[in-house]
Structure formats: structure tokens, C-alpha cells
Motif scaffolding. Structure first.
Motif, mmCIF file in Angstrom:
data_model
loop_
_atom_site.group_PDB
_atom_site.id
_atom_site.type_symbol
_atom_site.label_atom_id
_atom_site.label_comp_id
_atom_site.label_asym_id
_atom_site.label_seq_id
_atom_site.Cartn_x
_atom_site.Cartn_y
_atom_site.Cartn_z
ATOM 1 N N TYR A 125 0.791 -1.145 0.130
ATOM 2 C CA TYR A 125 -0.051 -0.142 -0.014
ATOM 3 C C TYR A 125 0.771 1.167 -0.122
ATOM 4 O O TYR A 125 0.370 2.261 -0.765
ATOM 5 C CB TYR A 125 -0.886 0.057 1.126
ATOM 6 C CG TYR A 125 -2.286 -0.418 0.808
ATOM 7 C CD1 TYR A 125 -2.432 -1.883 0.469
ATOM 8 C CD2 TYR A 125 -3.489 0.238 0.418
ATOM 9 C CE1 TYR A 125 -3.784 -2.448 0.027
ATOM 10 C CE2 TYR A 125 -4.695 -0.328 0.073
ATOM 11 C CZ TYR A 125 -4.752 -1.617 -0.238
ATOM 12 O OH TYR A 125 -6.029 -2.160 -0.787
ATOM 13 N N SER A 129 0.734 4.007 -2.920
ATOM 14 C CA SER A 129 0.320 5.297 -2.671
ATOM 15 C C SER A 129 1.002 6.329 -3.147
ATOM 16 O O SER A 129 0.731 7.191 -3.729
ATOM 17 C CB SER A 129 0.044 5.400 -1.322
ATOM 18 O OG SER A 129 -0.369 6.470 -0.750
ATOM 19 N N LEU A 134 -2.984 3.838 -6.319
ATOM 20 C CA LEU A 134 -3.821 3.542 -5.199
ATOM 21 C C LEU A 134 -5.351 4.522 -5.562
ATOM 22 O O LEU A 134 -6.206 4.077 -5.437
ATOM 23 C CB LEU A 134 -3.417 3.740 -4.006
ATOM 24 C CG LEU A 134 -4.307 3.341 -2.712
ATOM 25 C CD1 LEU A 134 -4.767 2.001 -2.925
ATOM 26 C CD2 LEU A 134 -3.479 3.598 -1.421
ATOM 27 N N TYR A 140 -12.003 1.385 -3.511
ATOM 28 C CA TYR A 140 -10.826 0.679 -2.775
ATOM 29 C C TYR A 140 -11.074 -0.613 -2.098
ATOM 30 O O TYR A 140 -10.340 -1.214 -1.965
ATOM 31 C CB TYR A 140 -10.631 1.790 -1.628
ATOM 32 C CG TYR A 140 -10.284 3.148 -2.140
ATOM 33 C CD1 TYR A 140 -9.197 3.278 -2.551
ATOM 34 C CD2 TYR A 140 -11.215 4.199 -2.213
ATOM 35 C CE1 TYR A 140 -8.573 4.484 -3.140
ATOM 36 C CE2 TYR A 140 -10.725 5.484 -2.824
ATOM 37 C CZ TYR A 140 -9.397 5.448 -3.171
ATOM 38 O OH TYR A 140 -9.190 6.808 -3.850
ATOM 39 N N PRO A 300 -7.847 5.047 2.631
ATOM 40 C CA PRO A 300 -7.489 5.460 1.223
ATOM 41 C C PRO A 300 -8.619 6.471 0.579
ATOM 42 O O PRO A 300 -8.177 7.208 -0.009
ATOM 43 C CB PRO A 300 -7.342 4.026 0.342
ATOM 44 C CG PRO A 300 -6.856 3.186 1.378
ATOM 45 C CD PRO A 300 -7.695 3.395 2.663
ATOM 46 N N SER A 310 -2.081 11.623 -1.908
ATOM 47 C CA SER A 310 -1.061 10.430 -2.276
ATOM 48 C C SER A 310 0.118 10.630 -1.351
ATOM 49 O O SER A 310 0.753 9.436 -1.108
ATOM 50 C CB SER A 310 -0.759 10.338 -3.456
ATOM 51 O OG SER A 310 0.173 11.171 -3.881
ATOM 52 N N GLY A 313 -1.239 9.530 2.358
ATOM 53 C CA GLY A 313 -1.594 8.213 2.574
ATOM 54 C C GLY A 313 0.033 7.252 2.154
ATOM 55 O O GLY A 313 -0.269 6.626 3.073
ATOM 56 N N GLY A 314 0.672 7.660 1.353
ATOM 57 C CA GLY A 314 1.986 7.064 1.468
ATOM 58 C C GLY A 314 2.754 7.114 2.695
ATOM 59 O O GLY A 314 3.252 6.112 3.275
#
Ligand code: PFF
Length: 455
Positions: A125, A129, A134, A140, A300, A310, A313-314
Motif C-alpha cells: 500500500y 500510494s 492507489l 478501494y 485510502p 497520495s 497516504g504514502g
């Protein structure tokens, strides 16, 4: 007091002088405690069992029962200075304790086989991301199911295992200690960035109040037992890790102070994780009791809807991966220390052999959550669910029980090793002798379904 006659064929890593530095031990133990339990499991069980009321129960269980048991494991480990079963054998002449200690070597081995699967998911993930893939498709839940339904989780699990093995092969101070000293500060920075991000979202306040204003009507015996079980899991108790780490602690280090630092560090981390997950979920209308898919399916969607999603999220999934890897190293060290000592193998050979076995055992877990063998259900549980259930609900409380009975009742020299003042010692030993074993037995009975008639 320490009976070295019973030592086995080759020296345990602790016997050959492997030691943590003072701060290295605290970093390593906090690294083991802080893991997927705090960021993946804690949020969805808190969501399910009533938010703030559950967090309060968890805090009480962690402080009142978790800390005394943690102190017991560290004390036992440092006095025994061996792998788990040897430490038991060295501290008593009574038969059978070494074999019980062996259970606590098996447990982390089994846990690692499925924990590394989830660790692999977090790395996948993180990669998806950062690359933006993603967020290129807003289904999702579909993305998660097609990932776990494929063979890819097997390779990501392998990556998690190989990274863990690469750390453990280097040994205690050059491997475990150094790795944690690099990752933990990184983890704290990521955590703080994400806390600021989530608390400044529109609608965050509702999530904060779900997490922090308790509704005492939601307290129940069931949630208390779940909270206690989770306090054990979160502090890495009952699975030999803290006993094994204890064997590498310098005699001059205060175990009481160490216990406090580890316990409070773990609690603070769970608190901050809650401050990320609940405000983010509420701000985007996501149900926090969603279940194990919460961080992989619901979050997400939330990241996609925020500016620089992103990136955040990453960072979030990197945070999760770091937390997972500092725990997997603690798990792998337990069987490795045992194999070095019992079979006289080098660290390299022990790590390689155990990692290969873990990979083989991990495959059915990796492909049983929606994957090729999802259909192998026994009693409505997949292979993965069974591994989690047997480890977290049976072996872990059993391990906790073994430790508390041993330190409270069998081993007569706990006071010498613990180095507590007499007031603290009395409180500690009272908790270890009476309160902790009774509560742990209740958790075991609850897990076995023997208390269902009460709920
Ligand atoms: N404490 C870890 C977590 O909360 O994710 C899980 C864990 C790690 C349990 C290491 C046991 C252990 F030996």
C-alpha cells in the motif's frame, strides 16, 4: 541462584555477551510493542467496542495488568540470560518449565507467519500510494479484494520476512538496536505530521470526541476482556519477546524505569494513532468499527479526498510498515535465539532456516484472505483467522499465565533481580501473583467461548 548446569549445548546469544545499550533496549522494546496492533487492530476494535470507553478500559488494563506482567518478563529474562525455555530451566529445578517455555517460542514463530503477511500488505500500500496508482481508481474495497485475492501478498510477505531476517542476522546491537534507533524517530516524526494533518481536517472534532469522551454505558465485561487481551498483544507479552529482550539487558539498567518507559510509549502511540484514525474517518463519513479493512479500505478513500492525499497516504502506510517491521524483528529473535542455543547453529544459519520455514508456513495465510485457499474454511474461519485466533486468543494468554505463575509462585528470587523498592515490589508481586493470573484465565475462558452464556 542461577543454575548453569542445565545450560544446553551451545551458548545462548546472551551468554556470548550480546547486550543492548541502555537506550537501545528502550528503543527495541518500544519498537516491538508498537506495531500493527496499535495502528491496524486497535482502531477497529476501539470503533467496535464503543470508542472512548474502550480506550479507557485499555489504558487501565495496560497500566494495572500489562505493566506488572511486562516487568515480570523482563526480570525473568535478565536473570535467566538464555532463550525462553533455557531461562526457565536455569531459574528452577522443577521439571516441565522448560517445556512450557517452549510454547512461548512456538507462539512468536506462528504469529510471525501471519503478521508478516499484513506487514507485506502495508508495504504494498505504501508503494501504491506514493506511485499514485492507489488513487487512480476509487473502488478501494475492490482494489483491496483483488490484491488479497491474488498471489501478490505472498511476495510482499517474503519481502517483509527478508527485511526482518537482514536485521536479525546482524545480531543484537548491530542489528536490532541500530534498526530500532533509526526507525523509531522516523516513526515519531511521521506520526506527528499525520496527527497535525488529521486534527486540522474539517469535521475532525467529532472523531476526537468519539475517541476521547467516554460513554460509560458502553462499558461491558466483554469489552473489558477484549481490552485486556489487546493490552497483552500490544505490549508483546506472553510470546517470549520481552523475556528474550530481557536477556540482553545490562544488569545496571533499571527494569522498573524501563517498564514504565515501554508501557507509556506504547500507550502514547495508541493514543496518537487514535488521533489520526478517528478524526480522519469521521471527517470523511467512514464507520470506524468497519473491521480489519478499516486502514486498507476506508482510509485510502479519506486520503484520496484530501489535498496531497497520495503523499499523506504514502506516509501513513510507511508509518505502518515501520511499526510492523520493528515488531517482526522482536518476533524473529525469539526462535533464532533458541535455535542458536539449542542446536548450536550460527546466527546466520538459524535466521536462514527459520525464515525459510516461516515463508512456507506463511503462504497459506497469505492466500487464505480472499485468495486461492479462501475456501478452506474450518468452523467459518480461514487459515489466517485460525492462526490469529490460536496465537492471540490462546497461546498469548497461556504464555501470560505461565509467566505470572512462574514469577509469582515458582521462582523465589524475583525480588533480587527486579531491584524495586519494597513498596513497589509488594504492589508488583501482588499483581503478578493474584490479579494478573485471574484476569488472564478469564480472557482464556472468554476466548474459548466458555463465558458465552454471560454475554
Ligand atoms: N506488539 C505488537 C503489536 O502491537 O503489533 C505485536 C507483537 C510483536 C506481539 C511482537 C508480540 C511480539 F512478540
Amino acid at each position: 541462584m542461577v543454575d548453569h548446569n542445565k545450560s544446553t549445548s551451545a551458548p545462548a546469544p546472551a551468554d556470548s555477551g550480546e547486550r543492548f545499550s541502555k537506550s537501545g533496549f528502550i528503543f527495541a522494546a518500544i519498537g516491538s510493542a508498537v506495531g500493527l496492533g496499535n495502528m491496524w487492530k486497535f482502531p477497529y476494535i476501539t470503533g467496535k467496542y464503543g470508542g472512548a470507553a474502550f480506550f479507557l478500559m485499555f489504558t487501565v488494563c495496560l497500566l494495572a495488568v500489562g505493566l506488572p506482567v511486562l516487568m515480570a518478563e523482563l526480570t525473568l529474562g535478565r536473570a535467566g540470560r538464555g532463550s525462553v525455555s533455557t531461562s526457565f530451566n536455569r531459574l528452577t529445578k522443577r521439571k516441565g518449565w522448560g517445556a512450557l517455555g517452549f510454547l512461548m517460542i512456538l507462539a512468536p514463530f506462528l504469529i510471525l507467519s501471519f503478521y508478516s503477511v499484513v506487514a507485506g500488505w502495508t508495504m504494498y500500500y505504501a508503494a501504491r500510494s506514493f506511485s499514485g496508482q492507489l488513487f487512480s481508481n476509487s473502488d478501494y474495497s475492490g482494489q483491496f479484494s483483488s490484491f488479497i485475492g491474488s498471489w501478490q501478498p505472498v511476495w510482499w510477505m517474503l519481502l517483509a520476512l527478508v527485511l526482518t531476517a537482514a536485521v536479525i542476522i546482524k545480531g543484537v546491537s548491530a542489528g536490532i538496536e541500530k534498526f530500532n534507533k533509526i526507525l523509531i524517530p522516523g516513526l515519531v516524526i511521521l506520526l506527528l505530521v499525520l496527527v497535525v494533518r488529521s486534527l486540522t481536517l474539517d469535521g475532525a472534532a467529532e472523531g476526537v470526541s468519539f475517541f476521547l469522551s467516554p460513554d460509560f454505558g458502553k462499558l461491558s465485561a466483554e469489552s473489558a476482556l477484549v481490552a485486556l487481551g489487546h493490552a497483552f498483544f500490544s505490549l508483546s507479552l506472553g510470546m517470549g519477546t520481552m523475556i528474550t529482550y530481557g536477556a540482553y539487558v545490562d544488569k545496571r539498567q533499571s527494569l522498573g524505569a524501563g517498564t514504565m518507559a515501554i508501557g507509556l510509549g506504547d500507550l502514547l502511540y495508541a493514543f496518537l494513532a487514535g488521533l489520526i484514525i478517528f478524526p480522519t474517518s469521521f471527517a470523511f463519513g467512514i464507520e470506524p468499527g468497519e473491521g480489519p479493512g478499516l486502514v486498507f479500505v476506508a482510509l485510502p478513500a479519506a486520503f484520496a479526498a484530501m489535498p496531497l492525499g497520495s503523499l499523506f497516504g504514502g506516509l501513513f502506510f510507511i508509518l505502518l510498515a515501520f511499526a510492523a517491521l520493528t515488531s517482526t524483528v522482536g518476533l524473529l529473535e525469539v526462535p533464532v535465539a533458541f535455535a542458536c542455543e539449542r542446536f548450536g547453529w550460527s546466527r546466520g544459519l538459524s535466521v536462514t532456516a527459520i525464515t525459510v520455514l516461516l515463508f512456507i508456513l506463511g503462504i497459506p495465510s497469505a492466500i487464505s484472505v480472499g485468495g486461492a485457499v479462501d475456501g478452506w474454511q474450518f468452523g467459518e474461519k480461514t487459515f489466517f483467522d485460525w492462526m490469529d485466533f490460536i496465537c492471540s486468543n490462546i497461546l498469548l494468554p497461556l504464555g501470560g499465565l505461565i509467566v505470572t505463575v512462574f514469577v509469582g509462585w515458582v521462582w523465589k528470587h524475583a525480588a533480587d533481580e527486579a531491584g524495586l523498592t519494597s513498596g513497589w515490589f509488594r504492589i508488583w508481586i501482588f499483581m503478578v501473583r493474584y490479579i494478573a493470573p485471574i484476569l488472564v484465565v478469564l480472557v482464556l475462558l472468554y476466548s474459548a467461548g466458555a463465558l458465552d452464556f454471560l454475554f
